[in-house]
Design an enzyme around this catalytic site. Structure first.
Site, mmCIF file in Angstrom:
data_model
loop_
_atom_site.group_PDB
_atom_site.id
_atom_site.type_symbol
_atom_site.label_atom_id
_atom_site.label_comp_id
_atom_site.label_asym_id
_atom_site.label_seq_id
_atom_site.Cartn_x
_atom_site.Cartn_y
_atom_site.Cartn_z
ATOM 1 N N LYS A 4 1.907 -3.777 1.355
ATOM 2 C CA LYS A 4 2.335 -4.974 2.087
ATOM 3 C C LYS A 4 1.906 -4.881 3.555
ATOM 4 O O LYS A 4 0.736 -4.732 3.829
ATOM 5 C CB LYS A 4 3.852 -5.136 1.912
ATOM 6 C CG LYS A 4 4.314 -5.022 0.442
ATOM 7 C CD LYS A 4 3.738 -6.130 -0.377
ATOM 8 C CE LYS A 4 4.010 -6.154 -1.857
ATOM 9 N NZ LYS A 4 4.427 -5.064 -2.626
ATOM 10 N N ASP A 57 14.380 1.434 0.904
ATOM 11 C CA ASP A 57 13.071 0.785 0.815
ATOM 12 C C ASP A 57 12.926 -0.045 2.092
ATOM 13 O O ASP A 57 13.620 -1.046 2.277
ATOM 14 C CB ASP A 57 13.036 -0.086 -0.448
ATOM 15 C CG ASP A 57 11.699 -0.800 -0.636
ATOM 16 O OD1 ASP A 57 10.982 -1.004 0.370
ATOM 17 O OD2 ASP A 57 11.375 -1.163 -1.780
#
Ligand SMILES: Cc1ncc(COP(=O)(O)O)c(C=O)c1O
Length: 390
Positions: free
Chosen positions: A195, A170
């Site tokens: 994000k 990730d």
């Protein structure tokens, strides 16, 4: 091609049919097939869409990968990857991991008969010790959420290759700007594009890239079967966000590095976690595999009461779940991102009631700092325990 050029020209910049300066939002669920019995490039949006294809090509290019896939959220992307393990497989994961991924593993894996082990991600020997005959996957998150712990990516990859284990990372916190795991030998890279990649707190999106053709086929089939692809409008917003990602992030990182150093000097702050701080445990490993400390830092005010007072008196950062926006965002991992982890495990992980995560936006760094110091002034000094050495 240098990064700044890649961000604009790495994927398709123009619409190939009209030459429009932004790939249009192909807001269509289906496409007319003039030769009904023959296949054509686009037939149905769940199977493929030109706006999504533009985003998928762009993220693949930015991550030095051959194939990219866009999902409706970071969790949809993580699920598409992790739920491809099979009954009897064993997966080893970082113990300091995003709460949603933790929940997926601990609640869904048992239903499918997939075994898992969480390890201290900072210690390579724990990854090695966790390997069993049926170990099929290593799952990394570095820097981790919320404590910014560091995993040695190359070390884990080396171990994985020796044992024929798939590596997954990730890469949300670093983005393709600062860390390129495919170049370090990782098989699959995942992003919550909600994000920094989109960067404006107005979309939820997830991305997956790989250079392995077989893995790519599986991810594509899963995206299609789960129906968890990103819709055309959100693909367009993420494409738009990507164009300014580097200049946004430069400012956000500058702010985070400044605030982290300044908060360390504050008596009422027990500890600050940020990869470029001199005393950060994984600093050397981090800077061998990434080119920045990132825009997220975590600090400890010692208690729930102190956090409450602090949040009540802060003005500029919003208090919210999420990170990576142009506005600074304060989060409280204990009841937000990590609430799904049972309390005892949360505390064992170090996700305590005094912990605050700050994602720096692009505001003026002195305005931000003054605002944080002003809020700290309201926190009672005697309620802050002695400074902890990290
Ligand atoms: C590191 C990390 N990975 C994945 C996710 C999940 O992404 P999303 O909220 O887009 O599903 C998050 C969300 O906070 C995250 O912080």
């Amino acid at each position: 091609m240098q990064l700044d050029t890649k961000l604009i020209h790495g994927g398709p910049l123009l619409d190939k049919y009209t030459g429009s300066s932004s790939v249009p939002i192909y807001q269509a669920s289906t496409f007319h097939q003039s030769q009904f019995a023959e296949s054509q490039e686009f037939t149905y949006t769940r199977f493929g869409n030109p706006t999504r294809q533009a985003l998928e090509e762009t993220i693949a290019c930015l991550e030095f990968a051959k194939y990219g896939y866009a999902f409706s959220s970071g969790m949809a992307a993580i699920s598409a990857v992790l739920l491809n393990f099979s009954h009897g497989d064993h997966v080893v994961l970082c113990k300091d991991i995003y709460g949603g991924a933790y929940q997926l593993v601990t609640e869904m894996f048992p239903k499918y008969g997939i075994e898992y082990t969480f390890v201290d991600e900072t210690d390579l020997s724990t990854w090695e010790k966790a390997i069993k005959e049926n170990t099929k996957g290593f799952y990394i998150e570095t820097p981790s959420n919320p404590l910014l712990t560091i995993t040695d990516i190359k070390g884990v990859v080396k171990l994985a290759k020796q044992h024929n284990i798939l590596t997954i990372i990730d890469n949300t916190f670093m983005t393709p700007i600062y860390q390129n795991p495919i170049k370090l030998g990782v098989d699959i890279v995942i992003h919550s594009a909600t994000k920094f990649i989109n960067g404006h707190s107005d979309v939820t999106a997830g991305l997956v890239v790989t250079s392995d053709e077989e893995i790519a086929k599986t991810i594509y089939k899963t995206q299609k079967m789960f129906g968890s692809m990103l819709d055309p409008y959100d693909c367009w917003l993420v494409l738009r966000g990507i164009k300014t990602m580097n200049i946004r992030m430069e400012k956000e990182v500058e702010n985070a590095a400044f605030i982290a150093k300044e908060l360390q000097k504050q008596r009422k702050v027990k500890a600050v976690y940020y990869p470029s701080l001199a005393n950060h445990k994984g600093k050397d490993v981090h800077f061998a595999q990434a080119s920045s400390g990132g825009a997220v830092l975590t600090f400890d005010l010692g208690s729930y009461e102190n956090v409450k007072t602090f949040f009540e008196n802060v003005t500029f950062p919003i208090v919210a779940v999420s990170l990576g926006g142009v506005e600074s965002i304060l989060s409280y991992p204990f009841t937000m991102s990590h609430a799904v982890i049972p309390e005892k495990e949360r505390l064992d992980l170090g996700v305590t009631e005094g912990l605050i995560r700050l994602s720096c936006g692009i505001e003026d760094k002195h305005d931000l700092l003054n605002d944080l110091i002003k809020a700290l002034d309201h926190v009672k000094s005697e309620s802050c325990q002695k400074k902890r050495v990290i």
